[in-house]
Design a protein around this motif. Structure first.
Motif, PDB file in Angstrom:
ATOM      1  N   GLY A 152       1.183  -0.849   0.004  1.00 42.98           N
ATOM      2  CA  GLY A 152      -0.494   0.311  -0.181  1.00 42.98           C
ATOM      3  C   GLY A 152       0.987   1.509  -0.050  1.00 42.98           C
ATOM      4  N   SER A 153       2.169   1.186   0.967  1.00 41.45           N
ATOM      5  CA  SER A 153       2.594   2.401   0.677  1.00 41.45           C
ATOM      6  C   SER A 153       3.292   2.673  -1.066  1.00 41.45           C
ATOM      7  N   GLY A 253       3.054   3.325  -8.950  1.00 42.15           N
ATOM      8  CA  GLY A 253       2.636   3.054  -7.631  1.00 42.15           C
ATOM      9  C   GLY A 253       0.751   1.968  -7.687  1.00 42.15           C
ATOM     10  N   TYR A 254       0.140   1.735  -8.499  1.00 41.66           N
ATOM     11  CA  TYR A 254      -1.445   1.295  -8.107  1.00 41.66           C
ATOM     12  C   TYR A 254      -0.856  -0.757  -8.530  1.00 41.66           C
ATOM     13  N   PHE A 255      -0.007  -0.180  -8.431  1.00 38.25           N
ATOM     14  CA  PHE A 255       0.970  -1.987  -8.929  1.00 38.25           C
ATOM     15  C   PHE A 255       0.540  -2.633  -7.363  1.00 38.25           C
ATOM     16  N   GLY A 256       0.689  -1.474  -6.338  1.00 44.09           N
ATOM     17  CA  GLY A 256       0.940  -2.140  -5.218  1.00 44.09           C
ATOM     18  C   GLY A 256      -0.304  -2.380  -4.276  1.00 44.09           C
ATOM     19  N   LEU A 257      -1.582  -1.660  -4.947  1.00 41.51           N
ATOM     20  CA  LEU A 257      -2.482  -2.490  -4.802  1.00 41.51           C
ATOM     21  C   LEU A 257      -3.058  -3.629  -5.268  1.00 41.51           C
ATOM     22  N   ILE A 258      -2.581  -3.940  -6.525  1.00 38.14           N
ATOM     23  CA  ILE A 258      -2.884  -4.969  -6.839  1.00 38.14           C
ATOM     24  C   ILE A 258      -2.282  -6.271  -6.121  1.00 38.14           C
ATOM     25  N   GLY A 259      -0.618  -5.799  -5.702  1.00 41.21           N
ATOM     26  CA  GLY A 259       0.130  -6.898  -4.784  1.00 41.21           C
ATOM     27  C   GLY A 259      -0.311  -7.084  -3.790  1.00 41.21           C
TER      28      GLY A 259
END
Length: 394
Positions: A152-153, A253-259
């Motif tokens: 999320g960071s 950063g949006y890829f963090g949400l996917i993870g």
């Protein structure tokens, strides 16, 4: 004076989830800079390789903090450690926000990493206060918060950086850490020390456990390789998105949400650890990591491939990491912080080396070189598990 075990507080769900949320918020400080590396390079007029040293310094600082600070959890009260640690962390975040050249930024990032080891006090604490039959669940919940914080960071900093500049997120983080310290000071149970020797003897005992505990050495090697594999991806993703898709830090950063989809399975993995042979959990997790990097190899121009790979790489990493920690915390109960120090130093040294190797591979061979590097690391994890994993006391 040694603590009376009968007087030790029980681990309530409220405290457990507070530790989980706190772990996520604190560990986020280490990863805010990763989606911002392009913005930092442009703002400070340095190369992408130079900007990558910011992420490298943060991870190296974390490894040093683990080595110096975390063993103190076996000697000093957790409340005392938190007080001084948060002070250092808050100051370093503020200096980072104000940094006007790459050298100050690298130095302050090192200190951020050094002081962001607090979550690694929570994991042994959860193992210590939970019942043995539910230890895997407790570790899984804390690790779920930590992993969501990591992922999320990147989303938060990527979006904030795109619209408000890379410095803004560090001002936000400074305020968050002030509020979090106040909350932990009043809500977290106080744990008294169990170790009576000097700090030097405490430090020497880490070497003793490293020499005499092959299970811990193998877990540290697996963890270090696993974190190297995931660091390679997150360090270079922002460069790939800029070069191949013309996307900025917000999309990285949006890829963090996917993870986070993969990270949410951490609690499930923790519960599986209480029921299934851990050798096979680690083997499957290692195979998932390998598959993710094979998919990345063919996805240099495919967003769908990258999205699927992100879910897989975070799913495999949390399975590997939680199982490693459950194994090492199953014994040496009076030295869990020192055991965790050995494991986590190996873990973050691996991450730092992965970041360094990724920047070299990207500059020299682009995404193809990065992907091959990631595949080789994951193949090494599988080999380590096949050769040495069965010797673990599972």
């Amino acid at each position: 004076m040694s603590e009376n075990p009968t007087a030790e507080p029980k681990l309530s769900n409220t405290v457990l989830y507070l530790m989980s949320i706190s772990a996520g918020l604190v560990v986020a400080n280490i990863y805010y800079n990763q989606p911002l590396l392009n913005l930092i390079a442009q703002n400070l007029d340095v190369s992408q390789a130079s900007a990558s040293n910011v992420a490298l310094a943060t991870q190296l600082g974390y490894a040093v903090g683990l080595l110096i600070i975390i063993p103190l959890g076996d000697k000093f009260s957790n409340k005392l450690i938190l007080k001084y640690d948060f002070l250092i962390l808050i100051i370093s975040l503020l200096v980072t926000a104000l940094a006007n050249n790459i050298y100050v930024l690298i130095a302050s990032s090192f200190v951020i990493g050094f002081a962001s080891v607090i979550p690694q006090l929570f994991v042994p604490m959860a193992a210590r206060l939970s019942e043995e039959a539910h230890r895997g669940r407790a570790i899984g919940i804390v690790m779920s918060g930590l992993l969501i914080g990591i992922l999320g960071s990147r989303t938060l900093s990527g979006v904030v950086g795109e619209y408000y500049g890379w410095r803004a997120i560090f001002y936000v983080a400074t305020g968050l850490m002030v509020l979090l310290f106040i909350l932990l000071h009043y809500k977290l149970p106080k744990l008294n020390p169990t170790y009576q020797g000097s700090y030097w003897s405490l430090f020497k005992s880490i070497a003793h456990y490293f020499k005499t505990e092959p299970t811990v050495r193998v877990a540290a090697l697996r963890g270090g390789l696993g974190f190297a594999a995931i660091s390679v991806f997150w360090t270079t993703l922002v460069f790939l998105l800029e070069e191949s898709f013309n996307y900025g830090s917000d999309v990285a950063g949006y890829f963090g949400l996917i993870g986070i989809v993969g990270a949410l399975a951490a609690t499930v993995t923790g519960k599986l650890n209480d029921r299934i042979n851990k050798y096979y959990i680690i083997l499957v997790a290692s195979a998932i990591l390998l598959v993710s990097w094979i998919l990345f190899f063919f996805s240099g121009d495919s967003l769908i491939g990258l999205i699927i790979g992100v879910i897989l790489i975070d799913l495999g990493m949390q399975g590997l990491h939680i199982t490693n920690q459950n194994i090492i915390f199953s014994k040496n109960k009076d030295a869990r912080n020192r055991i965790n120090t050995i494991y986590m130093v190996g873990f973050f040294v691996g991450g730092a080396l992965g970041t360094l190797g990724a920047s070299i591979a990207w500059d020299s061979y682009g995404w193809t070189g990065v992907s091959i590097f990631g595949i080789l690391i994951c193949a090494a994890i599988v080999i380590v598990q096949l050769v040495w994993g069965k010797n673990d006391d599972l």
